[in-house]
Design a protein around this motif. Structure first.
Motif, PDB file in Angstrom:
ATOM      1  N   ARG A  33      30.151  48.512  36.239  1.00  0.00           N
ATOM      2  CA  ARG A  33      31.453  48.034  35.781  1.00  0.00           C
ATOM      3  C   ARG A  33      32.458  47.931  36.917  1.00  0.00           C
ATOM      4  O   ARG A  33      33.306  47.050  36.943  1.00  0.00           O
ATOM      5  N   THR A  34      32.361  48.816  37.888  1.00  0.00           N
ATOM      6  CA  THR A  34      33.411  48.906  38.912  1.00  0.00           C
ATOM      7  C   THR A  34      33.055  48.270  40.246  1.00  0.00           C
ATOM      8  O   THR A  34      33.921  48.158  41.112  1.00  0.00           O
ATOM      9  N   THR A  35      31.830  47.878  40.436  1.00  0.00           N
ATOM     10  CA  THR A  35      31.447  47.275  41.717  1.00  0.00           C
ATOM     11  C   THR A  35      31.083  45.813  41.529  1.00  0.00           C
ATOM     12  O   THR A  35      30.455  45.445  40.540  1.00  0.00           O
ATOM     13  N   PRO A  36      31.488  44.977  42.480  1.00  0.00           N
ATOM     14  CA  PRO A  36      31.172  43.548  42.370  1.00  0.00           C
ATOM     15  C   PRO A  36      29.707  43.275  42.700  1.00  0.00           C
ATOM     16  O   PRO A  36      29.050  44.086  43.342  1.00  0.00           O
ATOM     17  N   ARG A  37      29.239  42.125  42.251  1.00  0.00           N
ATOM     18  CA  ARG A  37      27.867  41.702  42.559  1.00  0.00           C
ATOM     19  C   ARG A  37      27.884  40.815  43.798  1.00  0.00           C
ATOM     20  O   ARG A  37      28.474  39.744  43.785  1.00  0.00           O
ATOM     21  N   PHE A  38      27.254  41.269  44.857  1.00  0.00           N
ATOM     22  CA  PHE A  38      27.123  40.484  46.075  1.00  0.00           C
ATOM     23  C   PHE A  38      25.676  40.518  46.508  1.00  0.00           C
ATOM     24  O   PHE A  38      24.980  41.513  46.324  1.00  0.00           O
ATOM     25  N   LYS A  39      25.236  39.419  47.104  1.00  0.00           N
ATOM     26  CA  LYS A  39      23.861  39.354  47.596  1.00  0.00           C
ATOM     27  C   LYS A  39      23.698  40.114  48.903  1.00  0.00           C
ATOM     28  O   LYS A  39      22.620  40.578  49.221  1.00  0.00           O
ATOM     29  N   SER A  40      24.777  40.219  49.677  1.00  0.00           N
ATOM     30  CA  SER A  40      24.716  40.905  50.969  1.00  0.00           C
ATOM     31  C   SER A  40      26.103  41.411  51.338  1.00  0.00           C
ATOM     32  O   SER A  40      27.104  41.014  50.742  1.00  0.00           O
ATOM     33  N   ALA A  44      30.057  39.906  50.702  1.00  0.00           N
ATOM     34  CA  ALA A  44      31.179  40.725  50.249  1.00  0.00           C
ATOM     35  C   ALA A  44      32.369  40.574  51.192  1.00  0.00           C
ATOM     36  O   ALA A  44      33.508  40.409  50.755  1.00  0.00           O
ATOM     37  N   ILE A  45      32.117  40.598  52.488  1.00  0.00           N
ATOM     38  CA  ILE A  45      33.191  40.453  53.477  1.00  0.00           C
ATOM     39  C   ILE A  45      33.822  39.073  53.392  1.00  0.00           C
ATOM     40  O   ILE A  45      35.046  38.935  53.397  1.00  0.00           O
ATOM     41  N   GLU A  46      33.001  38.044  53.282  1.00  0.00           N
ATOM     42  CA  GLU A  46      33.523  36.670  53.167  1.00  0.00           C
ATOM     43  C   GLU A  46      34.392  36.515  51.926  1.00  0.00           C
ATOM     44  O   GLU A  46      35.457  35.905  51.973  1.00  0.00           O
ATOM     45  N   THR A  47      33.938  37.075  50.812  1.00  0.00           N
ATOM     46  CA  THR A  47      34.703  36.995  49.565  1.00  0.00           C
ATOM     47  C   THR A  47      36.028  37.727  49.698  1.00  0.00           C
ATOM     48  O   THR A  47      37.080  37.224  49.296  1.00  0.00           O
ATOM     49  N   TYR A  48      35.994  38.917  50.296  1.00  0.00           N
ATOM     50  CA  TYR A  48      37.216  39.686  50.499  1.00  0.00           C
ATOM     51  C   TYR A  48      38.205  38.913  51.371  1.00  0.00           C
ATOM     52  O   TYR A  48      39.387  38.806  51.041  1.00  0.00           O
ATOM     53  N   GLU A  49      37.728  38.376  52.490  1.00  0.00           N
ATOM     54  CA  GLU A  49      38.598  37.629  53.401  1.00  0.00           C
ATOM     55  C   GLU A  49      39.195  36.404  52.709  1.00  0.00           C
ATOM     56  O   GLU A  49      40.377  36.101  52.870  1.00  0.00           O
ATOM     57  N   LYS A  50      38.400  35.703  51.942  1.00  0.00           N
ATOM     58  CA  LYS A  50      38.879  34.515  51.234  1.00  0.00           C
ATOM     59  C   LYS A  50      39.975  34.890  50.237  1.00  0.00           C
ATOM     60  O   LYS A  50      41.027  34.257  50.185  1.00  0.00           O
ATOM     61  N   LYS A  51      39.739  35.948  49.468  1.00  0.00           N
ATOM     62  CA  LYS A  51      40.735  36.374  48.476  1.00  0.00           C
ATOM     63  C   LYS A  51      42.002  36.876  49.154  1.00  0.00           C
ATOM     64  O   LYS A  51      43.104  36.642  48.676  1.00  0.00           O
ATOM     65  N   ARG A  52      41.848  37.586  50.279  1.00  0.00           N
ATOM     66  CA  ARG A  52      43.024  38.077  51.001  1.00  0.00           C
ATOM     67  C   ARG A  52      43.863  36.914  51.504  1.00  0.00           C
ATOM     68  O   ARG A  52      45.076  36.900  51.378  1.00  0.00           O
ATOM     69  N   LYS A  53      43.206  35.900  52.057  1.00  0.00           N
ATOM     70  CA  LYS A  53      43.933  34.733  52.567  1.00  0.00           C
ATOM     71  C   LYS A  53      44.607  33.962  51.443  1.00  0.00           C
ATOM     72  O   LYS A  53      45.706  33.450  51.613  1.00  0.00           O
TER      73      LYS A  53
END
Length: 95
Positions: A33-40, A44-53
């Motif tokens: 429930r609390t952790t996102p699904r990422f393949k690698s 996860a880092i790319e998604t975080y950076e995109k959302k931050r920007k």
């Protein structure tokens, strides 16, 4: 369902236990429930950076420095910090 045993420190166990919605919820459910699904981790880092920007496009090192200078200037006006102390911490103005 296949299960795996994991070892947790007392602190990790306590944190995970606090996330349970109720006494019946399993730790597996809490993690899913609390952790996102990422393949690698790269994804996860790319998604975080995109959302931050997307959420903070103005965030940059220069903007952070400018905000810090503004905060110190306010404190300096209130005699909380000297010009010399601000320059020692932040470096000379105009850089």
């Amino acid at each position: 369902m296949t299960t795996k045993a994991v070892n947790l420190s007392k602190e990790a166990y306590d944190r995970l236990n606090k996330l349970k919605l109720n006494e019946e919820e399993s730790f597996s459910s809490v993690i899913l429930r609390t952790t996102p699904r990422f393949k690698s981790s790269d994804e996860a880092i790319e998604t975080y950076e995109k959302k931050r920007k997307e959420s903070q496009p103005e965030l940059s090192l220069q903007n952070c420095r400018d905000e810090a200078i503004e905060t110190y200037e306010k404190k300096r006006k209130g005699n909380c910090i000297s010009d010399e102390e601000a320059e020692r911490i932040l470096g000379p103005r105009g850089k």
